[in-house]
Design a protein around this motif. Structure first.
Motif, PDB file in Angstrom:
ATOM      1  N   LEU A 656      -2.230 -17.819  -9.093  1.00 13.25           N
ATOM      2  CA  LEU A 656      -2.150 -17.902  -7.634  1.00 13.25           C
ATOM      3  C   LEU A 656      -1.733 -16.565  -7.031  1.00 13.25           C
ATOM      4  N   ILE A 657      -0.807 -15.878  -7.700  1.00  8.76           N
ATOM      5  CA  ILE A 657      -0.276 -14.619  -7.194  1.00  8.76           C
ATOM      6  C   ILE A 657      -1.120 -13.461  -7.725  1.00  8.76           C
ATOM      7  N   ASP A 658      -1.606 -12.634  -6.809  1.00  4.64           N
ATOM      8  CA  ASP A 658      -2.440 -11.480  -7.166  1.00  4.64           C
ATOM      9  C   ASP A 658      -3.747 -11.872  -7.854  1.00  4.64           C
ATOM     10  N   ALA A 659      -4.217 -13.094  -7.582  1.00  4.90           N
ATOM     11  CA  ALA A 659      -5.459 -13.544  -8.210  1.00  4.90           C
ATOM     12  C   ALA A 659      -6.607 -12.620  -7.820  1.00  4.90           C
ATOM     13  N   GLY A 660      -7.391 -12.199  -8.807  1.00  2.00           N
ATOM     14  CA  GLY A 660      -8.548 -11.354  -8.524  1.00  2.00           C
ATOM     15  C   GLY A 660      -8.242  -9.879  -8.389  1.00  2.00           C
ATOM     16  N   SER A 661      -7.008  -9.473  -8.683  1.00  2.00           N
ATOM     17  CA  SER A 661      -6.669  -8.051  -8.558  1.00  2.00           C
ATOM     18  C   SER A 661      -7.170  -7.258  -9.765  1.00  2.00           C
ATOM     19  N   LYS A 662      -7.434  -5.998  -9.505  1.00  3.15           N
ATOM     20  CA  LYS A 662      -7.822  -5.043 -10.558  1.00  3.15           C
ATOM     21  C   LYS A 662      -6.774  -3.936 -10.540  1.00  3.15           C
ATOM     22  N   TYR A 663      -6.213  -3.614 -11.706  1.00  2.00           N
ATOM     23  CA  TYR A 663      -5.044  -2.732 -11.763  1.00  2.00           C
ATOM     24  C   TYR A 663      -5.346  -1.380 -12.405  1.00  2.00           C
ATOM     25  N   MET A 664      -4.583  -0.391 -11.961  1.00  3.78           N
ATOM     26  CA  MET A 664      -4.536   0.930 -12.578  1.00  3.78           C
ATOM     27  C   MET A 664      -3.143   1.491 -12.298  1.00  3.78           C
ATOM     28  N   SER A 665      -2.817   2.608 -12.903  1.00  6.31           N
ATOM     29  CA  SER A 665      -1.492   3.192 -12.669  1.00  6.31           C
ATOM     30  C   SER A 665      -1.531   4.124 -11.464  1.00  6.31           C
ATOM     31  N   ILE A 666      -0.374   4.296 -10.831  1.00  2.00           N
ATOM     32  CA  ILE A 666      -0.263   5.224  -9.713  1.00  2.00           C
ATOM     33  C   ILE A 666      -0.520   6.652 -10.196  1.00  2.00           C
ATOM     34  N   ALA A 667      -0.131   6.946 -11.452  1.00  2.00           N
ATOM     35  CA  ALA A 667      -0.352   8.288 -12.003  1.00  2.00           C
ATOM     36  C   ALA A 667      -1.844   8.594 -12.106  1.00  2.00           C
ATOM     37  N   THR A 668      -2.638   7.606 -12.494  1.00  3.21           N
ATOM     38  CA  THR A 668      -4.090   7.809 -12.567  1.00  3.21           C
ATOM     39  C   THR A 668      -4.673   8.032 -11.179  1.00  3.21           C
ATOM     40  N   LEU A 669      -4.200   7.252 -10.191  1.00  2.00           N
ATOM     41  CA  LEU A 669      -4.680   7.408  -8.816  1.00  2.00           C
ATOM     42  C   LEU A 669      -4.337   8.808  -8.301  1.00  2.00           C
ATOM     43  N   ALA A 670      -3.130   9.277  -8.610  1.00  2.00           N
ATOM     44  CA  ALA A 670      -2.684  10.595  -8.139  1.00  2.00           C
ATOM     45  C   ALA A 670      -3.522  11.724  -8.736  1.00  2.00           C
ATOM     46  N   LYS A 671      -4.132  11.478  -9.869  1.00  2.00           N
ATOM     47  CA  LYS A 671      -4.980  12.479 -10.529  1.00  2.00           C
ATOM     48  C   LYS A 671      -6.250  12.755  -9.721  1.00  2.00           C
ATOM     49  N   TYR A 672      -6.704  11.736  -8.965  1.00  5.51           N
ATOM     50  CA  TYR A 672      -7.986  11.862  -8.265  1.00  5.51           C
ATOM     51  C   TYR A 672      -7.852  11.901  -6.740  1.00  5.51           C
ATOM     52  N   VAL A 673      -6.668  11.625  -6.222  1.00  8.84           N
ATOM     53  CA  VAL A 673      -6.457  11.632  -4.774  1.00  8.84           C
ATOM     54  C   VAL A 673      -5.387  12.658  -4.447  1.00  8.84           C
ATOM     55  N   PRO A 674      -5.651  13.578  -3.511  1.00 10.92           N
ATOM     56  CA  PRO A 674      -4.651  14.603  -3.151  1.00 10.92           C
ATOM     57  C   PRO A 674      -3.347  13.965  -2.670  1.00 10.92           C
ATOM     58  N   ALA A 675      -2.266  14.669  -2.851  1.00  6.56           N
ATOM     59  CA  ALA A 675      -0.944  14.133  -2.516  1.00  6.56           C
ATOM     60  C   ALA A 675      -0.839  13.728  -1.051  1.00  6.56           C
ATOM     61  N   ASP A 676      -1.455  14.522  -0.154  1.00  2.25           N
ATOM     62  CA  ASP A 676      -1.337  14.198   1.270  1.00  2.25           C
ATOM     63  C   ASP A 676      -2.250  13.043   1.678  1.00  2.25           C
ATOM     64  N   LYS A 677      -3.127  12.613   0.788  1.00  3.71           N
ATOM     65  CA  LYS A 677      -4.019  11.487   1.069  1.00  3.71           C
ATOM     66  C   LYS A 677      -3.638  10.233   0.280  1.00  3.71           C
ATOM     67  N   MET A 678      -2.614  10.340  -0.546  1.00  6.14           N
ATOM     68  CA  MET A 678      -2.210   9.197  -1.365  1.00  6.14           C
ATOM     69  C   MET A 678      -1.755   8.029  -0.482  1.00  6.14           C
ATOM     70  N   PRO A 679      -2.197   6.816  -0.810  1.00  4.60           N
ATOM     71  CA  PRO A 679      -1.747   5.653  -0.030  1.00  4.60           C
ATOM     72  C   PRO A 679      -0.257   5.401  -0.233  1.00  4.60           C
ATOM     73  N   LEU A 680       0.375   4.886   0.812  1.00  2.00           N
ATOM     74  CA  LEU A 680       1.774   4.490   0.690  1.00  2.00           C
ATOM     75  C   LEU A 680       1.861   3.116   0.049  1.00  2.00           C
ATOM     76  N   ASP A 681       3.063   2.748  -0.349  1.00  2.00           N
ATOM     77  CA  ASP A 681       3.266   1.452  -1.009  1.00  2.00           C
ATOM     78  C   ASP A 681       3.124   0.299  -0.024  1.00  2.00           C
ATOM     79  N   ASP A 682       2.455  -0.749  -0.481  1.00  2.00           N
ATOM     80  CA  ASP A 682       2.418  -1.998   0.286  1.00  2.00           C
ATOM     81  C   ASP A 682       3.683  -2.813   0.019  1.00  2.00           C
ATOM     82  N   LEU A 683       4.119  -2.794  -1.230  1.00  2.00           N
ATOM     83  CA  LEU A 683       5.298  -3.549  -1.663  1.00  2.00           C
ATOM     84  C   LEU A 683       6.085  -2.696  -2.632  1.00  2.00           C
ATOM     85  N   VAL A 684       7.353  -3.005  -2.736  1.00  2.00           N
ATOM     86  CA  VAL A 684       8.192  -2.429  -3.776  1.00  2.00           C
ATOM     87  C   VAL A 684       8.982  -3.569  -4.413  1.00  2.00           C
ATOM     88  N   PHE A 685       9.011  -3.599  -5.732  1.00  2.00           N
ATOM     89  CA  PHE A 685       9.740  -4.633  -6.463  1.00  2.00           C
ATOM     90  C   PHE A 685      10.951  -3.997  -7.131  1.00  2.00           C
TER      91      PHE A 685
END
Length: 859
Positions: A656-685
């Motif tokens: 029920l929770i996060d059903a259908g999500s596809k995951y990757m690490s933030i480090a991998t995302l940072a490799k391909y997206v410039p720092a000033d374009k990186m998305p902010l967090d939606d949630l923090v746990f």
């Protein structure tokens, strides 16, 4: 002409008996007309607002929405350089061009850090004061902002939160927090539908909302004399090229209207649906009323037949009475509908959405529709009693004071009812056994309709059995008076069945929705307990993303064992089967999220999805695109480069929770997206150290004190919030269903009132042989209670069956726990007994006041 005179005479002779049926028609028509007038008025208000606030041509950044602003993944609005304004001014036909900055992804607080956002769900807008806004806002106190220490607020927000000149306000955006003092208060010259608006000077707005100078979110363009908006758009586009979005005033207004159209349509059709339920319940009331009136006038009808009236004339006489009832009820309903619309506008005003009665919109189609609906429904409901009246034999009518019963018709009715009920039960069974929710939903709808109609048709047959059981349990203890109440309820099973059915419909829906709502809460709670392995969830209830400063405050909180960041962005996928999927979500999180959310995997290890250049997909996505462990998926990030990621895990879609999500690490995302374009967090746990849950919870709240846009919840808080959300929705639905239940109560009152009139002589004889007034009133009240409980039993039983079946379909979406809300069900059942007592008050009082001799002498 004779038929008309007879109908008029009978209608006015029995106007008291018709009154409650007329009220049922009035309420139903009023709800339909009120809904249409209210939604039309809202549309008029928004049309005027959008037309007044749109400049001749608006230029916005390419990534902006049609309404002018879309917050980027980094929490800031898309912008364009100030040089665009110069280019626009150079275009032919431009009288003036002005750059502006605004954002809706903001939180505004007062000096005590209490939110100043509307409670109605309307947006909070912070922007630069400009000449376009000056067309729709009039400064009534103070002055417009001129430097970074000043801010202007709209008058509605100032009044609501008791703000005045010199008060300090904080504007919180993705850039940070900016504080300023109120320099001015501006009032709307058009109707404000509830937004909270704050103005800064242009330079301060740029720094506060975007974090840089020399940029704008929009350029407002004014056309020179004689230049059309379309021509101006063409000229501006020719000057700028295709790098920017250019819209005319009409296009901007239409886009804004489309934004609210979905909400308006949902509101309109939902309210009309409940009006339809009220109409359905009203049909039973009208059928009962005319059936009893026909039975009471059997001698009269027989005499008319004996002196030459044809069946058709008798039939038409009753239908003309129904027509008069429908016209009177509908005309009054149309007027009441306008009153309901005004009341709804006042209600919306109390929660912050201001609607002016000067915009009240009554289209000619609204009263026309109300009149047609009210009259047609009333005449159709009266058709069966009218047809029965036409079949009365003159000799049979003169011999007997009651309408003859048709035993064969009763048997056919019972057979049809049983077949419909069986068909409905089979439809519900097929829905419960369905493998796909869409297929099951169709069977569920069919099962609900057939079972409801079946119970209505079979009601007289059920009345005999159910009333006897209720009588044995509740009435026998009252001795002879209780037995007489039971026999009165059993005297005419068709009437009791129809009266109970009216109440049954509303209570069936209440029970169904209660079961569904409780099951949703129980399922979500169960999933949280089973899958969530973190202690605290930090998020913004207004949808703002979490800034790095707030994340740092969380990470610096003492007593925490780990903190997990979670952000969602979009990319264009190219899958192994060669398909390209545009704007598809991808969730980037810290590797610890594999521990925070215990997601079931069907292949691989979820922790491996957080390795460099790796990701996971869910099983339905994998099956649809031929993906297996080791497959490569190409992702083109909107704000970055193209990545080629390896699938390391395939997760289950059953959760029920996060059903259908596809995951990757933030480090991998940072490799391909410039720092000033990186998305902010939606949630923090955040997870506390062992044994420090309470102290860490307090410390976390304290650490985020300066970030009031975010809420810290532990698992208990999260469950309570979910329960409150569903509870508020159910309460709204129950409130709308109350209309149908009110009409059903009127049906019980009408049935008892007409039944008292029908039994006038019998009541007189009982009083003559010693029945006291108190006993008589008690008898009528108990009869009413039994009828109400009969309807409640059928409705609650039917509704729980519908709700249990609906839960089976929800289980296909991960909501696997069935919970029957017994306190609600029992409370509604007991409440039905009070409904019965209330409905009997007036009929019982009138029966007790009857003159005994006059009652005995009644024919």
């Amino acid at each position: 002409m004779t038929v008309m005179k007879t109908s008029m005479r009978n209608f006015f002779a029995h106007k008291g008996r018709m009154a409650l049926s007329a009220v049922a028609v009035l309420l139903s028509v009023a709800f339909v007309c009120g809904t249409l007038v209210f939604t039309d008025t809202m549309n008029t208000t928004f049309d005027k607002l959008f037309a007044a606030t749109s400049s001749d041509v608006t230029v916005s950044a390419k990534g902006a929405s049609d309404t002018g602003e879309t917050t980027s993944d980094n929490g800031k609005p898309p912008v364009m350089p100030a040089s665009v304004v110069t280019k626009v001014r150079a275009a032919d036909g431009v009288k003036a061009a002005e750059g502006t900055v605004f954002s809706t992804s903001v939180t505004v607080v007062d000096a005590k850090k209490d939110s100043l956002s509307p409670s109605s769900g309307a947006p909070t807008i912070v922007g630069s004061w400009n000449s376009n806004d000056a067309r729709t806002m009039k400064i009534t106190s103070g002055a417009a902002p001129e430097n970074s220490g000043q801010i202007m607020v709209d008058a509605d927000t100032a009044d609501k939160h008791h703000l005045g000149l010199g008060d300090e306000i904080g504007v919180i955006s993705a850039v940070g927090t900016h504080t300023a003092k109120i320099s001015g208060i501006a009032d709307f010259t058009v109707t404000n539908p509830g937004a909270a608006i704050f103005y800064l000077d242009t330079k301060t707005a740029q720094r506060t909302l975007v974090g840089q100078s020399g940029v704008f979110t929009n350029v407002n363009v004014t056309a020179a004399s004689g230049v059309t908006d379309a021509q101006l758009k063409k000229n501006v586009t020719g000057e700028l090229g295709a790098d920017y979005q250019v819209q005319t005033a009409k296009e901007t207004a239409d886009a804004n209207q489309k934004d609210v159209e979905g909400f308006m349509n949902v509101m309109r059709y939902a309210m009309l649906g409940f009006a339809g339920i009220a109409f359905l319940v009203g049909i039973f009331l009208i059928i009962n009323t005319f059936s009893m009136l026909v039975a009471q006038r059997t001698r009269e009808i027989g005499l008319m037949r004996a002196i030459g009236s044809s069946r058709g004339q008798v039939n038409r006489s009753v239908l003309v009475e129904a027509l008069l009832l429908g016209v009177v009820g509908s005309v009054l309903g149309v007027g009441a509908g306008v009153g309901i619309a005004v009341a709804l506008m006042k209600l919306m005003g109390s929660i912050g959405m201001h609607l002016s009665t000067s915009d009240l919109t009554v289209a000619w189609t609204t009263p026309a529709l109300g009149l047609v609906l009210g009259v047609v429904v009333t005449v159709l409901a009266a058709y069966l009693p009218a047809r029965r009246a036409g079949k009365v034999s003159p000799m049979a009518a003169l011999r007997d004071a009651g309408a003859p019963t048709d035993a064969r018709a009763g048997r056919i009715r019972a057979l049809v009812g049983l077949l419909l009920t069986a068909g409905g039960a089979y439809g519900l069974y097929l829905a419960a056994e369905a493998d796909k929710a869409s297929q099951g939903a169709a069977w569920l709808g069919l099962g609900i309709v057939l079972s409801l109609i079946g119970f209505v048709v079979i009601g007289p047959l059920l009345a005999g059995a159910v009333v006897r059981v209720l009588g044995a349990v509740l009435l026998r203890m009252f001795g002879p008076v209780g037995r007489m109440a039971e026999r009165n309820a059993l005297r005419n099973p068709r009437r009791t069945g129809a009266t109970g059915a009216a109440l049954m419909i509303g209570l069936a829906l209440v029970a169904c929705l209660s079961v569904v709502g409780s099951s949703m809460v129980a399922s979500a709670t169960d999933q949280l307990d089973k899958t969530v392995g973190t202690d605290y969830i930090i998020q913004s209830d207004s949808g703002q993303r979490i800034t790095p400063q707030a994340v740092k405050a969380v990470k610096d909180t003492p007593g925490l064992a780990r903190v997990t960041e979670y952000r969602v962005t979009e990319a264009d996928y190219t899958t192994p089967d060669g398909k390209t999927l545009k704007d598809t979500d991808i969730t980037a999180a810290d590797p610890t999220y594999a521990t925070d959310l215990r997601t079931k995997t069907v292949a691989g290890n979820l922790a491996d999805a957080y390795l460099p250049d790796s990701m996971s997909v869910h099983d339905k996505f994998a099956k649809a695109h031929g993906i297996h462990l080791g497959s490569k998926i190409t992702l083109k990030f909107k704000e970055g480069r193209t990545a080629r990621l390896t699938v390391r895990a395939i997760t289950s879609s059953d959760g029920l929770i996060d059903a259908g999500s596809k995951y990757m690490s933030i480090a991998t995302l940072a490799k391909y997206v410039p720092a000033d374009k990186m998305p902010l967090d939606d949630l923090v746990f955040a997870t506390a150290k062992e044994g420090q849950q309470d102290s860490a919870y307090k410390s976390l709240k304290s650490a985020l004190h300066d970030y009031p846009q975010y809420t810290v919840r532990d698992q208990t808080d999260y469950k309570d919030a979910l329960k409150d959300q569903i509870g508020q929705l159910l309460n709204l639905i129950y409130g709308l269903l109350a209309l149908a239940i009110i009409v059903a109560i009127l049906g019980v009152v009408n049935t008892l009132a007409l039944s008292v009139v029908e039994r006038t002589r019998e009541i007189g004889l009982m009083r003559a042989i010693g029945l006291s007034r108190r006993q008589l009133r008690r008898m009528i009240r108990m009869e009413s209670v039994v009828i109400a409980l009969f309807g409640a039993l059928l409705g609650l039983g039917l509704g729980m069956g519908w709700g249990a079946t609906a839960q089976k379909l929800l289980a296909l979406q991960g909501l696997k726990v069935l919970e029957i809300p017994w306190p609600t069900i029992i409370g509604v059942f007991l409440g039905s007994a009070f409904v019965g007592l209330f409905a009997a008050l007036v009929p019982a009082f009138r029966a007790g006041r009857m003159n005994v001799l006059n009652a005995i002498a009644t024919d």
